[in-house]
Design a protein around this motif. Structure first.
Motif, PDB file in Angstrom:
ATOM      1  N   ALA A  29     -29.092  -0.552  12.400  1.00  0.00           N
ATOM      2  CA  ALA A  29     -27.954  -0.662  13.431  1.00  0.00           C
ATOM      3  C   ALA A  29     -27.339   0.574  13.946  1.00  0.00           C
ATOM      4  N   ALA A  30     -26.909   0.484  15.183  1.00  0.00           N
ATOM      5  CA  ALA A  30     -26.405   1.552  15.850  1.00  0.00           C
ATOM      6  C   ALA A  30     -25.187   1.270  16.583  1.00  0.00           C
ATOM      7  N   VAL A  31     -23.971   1.863  16.478  1.00  0.00           N
ATOM      8  CA  VAL A  31     -22.617   1.438  17.158  1.00  0.00           C
ATOM      9  C   VAL A  31     -22.629   2.779  18.037  1.00  0.00           C
ATOM     10  N   SER A  32     -22.855   2.424  19.429  1.00  0.00           N
ATOM     11  CA  SER A  32     -22.723   3.558  20.427  1.00  0.00           C
ATOM     12  C   SER A  32     -21.388   3.793  20.814  1.00  0.00           C
ATOM     13  N   SER A  33     -20.324   2.648  20.632  1.00  0.00           N
ATOM     14  CA  SER A  33     -19.074   2.833  20.950  1.00  0.00           C
ATOM     15  C   SER A  33     -18.253   1.934  20.202  1.00  0.00           C
ATOM     16  N   LEU A  34     -17.034   2.491  19.765  1.00  0.00           N
ATOM     17  CA  LEU A  34     -16.133   1.744  18.968  1.00  0.00           C
ATOM     18  C   LEU A  34     -14.537   2.175  19.361  1.00  0.00           C
ATOM     19  N   GLN A  35     -13.987   1.219  19.788  1.00  0.00           N
ATOM     20  CA  GLN A  35     -12.525   1.591  20.106  1.00  0.00           C
ATOM     21  C   GLN A  35     -11.490   0.433  19.574  1.00  0.00           C
ATOM     22  N   VAL A  36     -10.670   0.991  18.870  1.00  0.00           N
ATOM     23  CA  VAL A  36      -9.532   0.020  18.077  1.00  0.00           C
ATOM     24  C   VAL A  36      -8.186   0.420  18.652  1.00  0.00           C
ATOM     25  N   ARG A  37      -7.608  -0.361  19.269  1.00  0.00           N
ATOM     26  CA  ARG A  37      -6.032   0.058  19.754  1.00  0.00           C
ATOM     27  C   ARG A  37      -4.963  -0.813  19.005  1.00  0.00           C
ATOM     28  N   ALA A  38      -3.910  -0.355  18.357  1.00  0.00           N
ATOM     29  CA  ALA A  38      -3.110  -1.149  17.912  1.00  0.00           C
ATOM     30  C   ALA A  38      -1.534  -0.471  17.917  1.00  0.00           C
ATOM     31  N   PRO A  39      -0.653  -0.997  17.722  1.00  0.00           N
ATOM     32  CA  PRO A  39       0.801  -0.436  17.640  1.00  0.00           C
ATOM     33  C   PRO A  39       0.665   0.889  16.443  1.00  0.00           C
ATOM     34  N   TRP A  40      -0.021   0.793  15.618  1.00  0.00           N
ATOM     35  CA  TRP A  40       0.109   1.766  14.476  1.00  0.00           C
ATOM     36  C   TRP A  40      -0.805   3.041  14.690  1.00  0.00           C
ATOM     37  N   GLY A  41      -1.560   2.909  15.788  1.00  0.00           N
ATOM     38  CA  GLY A  41      -2.463   3.785  16.152  1.00  0.00           C
ATOM     39  C   GLY A  41      -3.781   3.465  16.983  1.00  0.00           C
ATOM     40  N   ASN A  42      -4.729   4.396  17.100  1.00  0.00           N
ATOM     41  CA  ASN A  42      -5.961   4.203  18.040  1.00  0.00           C
ATOM     42  C   ASN A  42      -7.137   4.833  17.002  1.00  0.00           C
TER      43      ASN A  42
ATOM     44  N   TYR B 190      -5.738  -9.196  10.944  1.00  0.00           N
ATOM     45  CA  TYR B 190      -6.142  -9.246   9.591  1.00  0.00           C
ATOM     46  C   TYR B 190      -5.198  -8.697   8.655  1.00  0.00           C
ATOM     47  N   ARG B 191      -4.751  -9.454   7.523  1.00  0.00           N
ATOM     48  CA  ARG B 191      -3.579  -9.349   6.529  1.00  0.00           C
ATOM     49  C   ARG B 191      -2.515  -8.967   7.196  1.00  0.00           C
ATOM     50  N   GLU B 192      -2.127  -7.615   7.134  1.00  0.00           N
ATOM     51  CA  GLU B 192      -0.841  -7.252   7.572  1.00  0.00           C
ATOM     52  C   GLU B 192      -0.717  -6.502   9.026  1.00  0.00           C
ATOM     53  N   LEU B 193      -2.401  -6.253   9.530  1.00  0.00           N
ATOM     54  CA  LEU B 193      -2.605  -5.523  10.707  1.00  0.00           C
ATOM     55  C   LEU B 193      -2.412  -6.634  12.000  1.00  0.00           C
ATOM     56  N   ARG B 194      -1.656  -6.215  13.022  1.00  0.00           N
ATOM     57  CA  ARG B 194      -1.314  -7.170  13.901  1.00  0.00           C
ATOM     58  C   ARG B 194      -1.648  -6.295  15.318  1.00  0.00           C
ATOM     59  N   ASP B 195      -1.581  -7.289  16.418  1.00  0.00           N
ATOM     60  CA  ASP B 195      -1.782  -6.918  17.925  1.00  0.00           C
ATOM     61  C   ASP B 195      -2.831  -5.799  17.825  1.00  0.00           C
ATOM     62  N   VAL B 196      -4.135  -6.074  17.181  1.00  0.00           N
ATOM     63  CA  VAL B 196      -5.446  -5.137  17.270  1.00  0.00           C
ATOM     64  C   VAL B 196      -5.986  -5.499  18.509  1.00  0.00           C
ATOM     65  N   GLN B 197      -6.753  -4.529  19.375  1.00  0.00           N
ATOM     66  CA  GLN B 197      -7.386  -5.053  20.582  1.00  0.00           C
ATOM     67  C   GLN B 197      -8.843  -3.951  20.024  1.00  0.00           C
ATOM     68  N   LEU B 198      -9.724  -4.625  20.275  1.00  0.00           N
ATOM     69  CA  LEU B 198     -11.170  -4.363  19.706  1.00  0.00           C
ATOM     70  C   LEU B 198     -12.116  -4.059  20.993  1.00  0.00           C
ATOM     71  N   GLN B 199     -12.846  -3.048  21.046  1.00  0.00           N
ATOM     72  CA  GLN B 199     -14.154  -3.065  22.002  1.00  0.00           C
ATOM     73  C   GLN B 199     -15.295  -2.139  21.165  1.00  0.00           C
ATOM     74  N   ALA B 200     -16.489  -2.778  21.366  1.00  0.00           N
ATOM     75  CA  ALA B 200     -17.466  -2.091  20.503  1.00  0.00           C
ATOM     76  C   ALA B 200     -18.766  -2.495  21.270  1.00  0.00           C
ATOM     77  N   ASP B 201     -19.762  -1.522  21.215  1.00  0.00           N
ATOM     78  CA  ASP B 201     -21.019  -1.822  21.765  1.00  0.00           C
ATOM     79  C   ASP B 201     -21.960  -1.368  20.771  1.00  0.00           C
ATOM     80  N   ALA B 202     -22.940  -2.071  20.285  1.00  0.00           N
ATOM     81  CA  ALA B 202     -23.859  -2.060  19.013  1.00  0.00           C
ATOM     82  C   ALA B 202     -25.017  -2.583  19.456  1.00  0.00           C
TER      83      ALA B 202
END
Length: 232
Positions: free
Chosen positions: A214-227, A193-205
């Motif tokens: 709405a409730a988000v019980s778990s959100l994980q975002v991993r990318a070269p720039w951080g977690n 998205y825009r300049e953010l690349r190689d993002v891995q996403l996992q979410a339970d909602a």
């Protein structure tokens, strides 16, 4: 029983919510009860179905190559198989193509079981199964599995920002069809998205339409720039 070839069906809902859907006939000997019928065998070739909802600005057209209906006298139910391709759906100024649709449905007097309903559209695939009961006040128990091409979806949504990657959604919808409770697991790989690349996403909602919470019980975002992890 019978065969039908080359028909057009146009279902319209106008701006006031009125529609042209024929109402089911009643039993002439018992007018308070619906007509008891059985379609033992019916084949429809080359049908064109259009759904036009002017109030919600929805216009969907779907050419059906075949529909087969088989009735069972013992269970008083109908099995329906259908195949379609090269349709399109418009919502406002947005349009999406339906490349292919196949399904198998088991229809009763007051319920329907969707054994499978597969849709391929704009580089994405979705598979729906489950039941809907009590047609007067429909109650759903549905499961949806879908894989989305985010670049194609962004084009349909008319997003100008560069977006790419693949998203997988496993979701369920349970409760009244108008206000179901939705649970979903969302997984994204190689997202951009825009300049953010190689993002891995996992979410339970979860989302409850009745309470609009709405409730988000778990959100994980991993990318070269951080977690990033979160809930809320």
């Amino acid at each position: 029983s019978g065969t039908v070839d080359n028909i057009d069906i146009h279902y319209v809902v106008d701006e006031q919510g009125r529609d042209n859907l024929p109402r089911p006939p009643s039993d002439p000997n018992q007018p308070q009860k619906p007509l008891d019928y059985l379609v033992s065998s019916l084949k429809i070739d080359r049908a064109r179905v259009r759904y036009e909802n002017r109030a919600q600005q929805i216009d969907a057209q779907l050419p059906l190559s075949s529909i087969e209906v088989s009735g069972n006298e013992l269970t008083d139910r109908h099995e329906i198989r259908l195949e379609a391709a090269r349709g399109d759906v418009r919502v406002g100024d947005r349009e999406a193509a339906i490349d292919r649709l196949t399904g198998q449905i088991d229809l009763g007097k007051d319920d329907v079981s969707i054994e499978r309903l597969d849709v391929d559209t704009t580089g994405s695939h979705a598979s729906l199964s489950g039941t809907i009961t009590q047609f007067d006040a429909p109650v759903a128990d549905l499961a949806l599995k879908s894989t989305l091409d985010t670049m194609a979806v962004a084009g349909v949504a008319k997003l100008d920002e560069p977006v790419s990657g693949s998203v997988t959604i496993d979701a369920t919808a349970k409760g009244p069809l108008s206000t179901p409770a939705i649970e979903a697991r969302v997984s994204g790989t190689d997202l951009q998205y825009r300049e953010l690349r190689d993002v891995q996403l996992q979410a339970d909602a979860t989302y409850d339409l009745a309470t609009r919470q709405a409730a988000v019980s778990s959100l994980q975002v991993r990318a070269p720039w951080g977690n990033v992890t979160g809930d809320g």
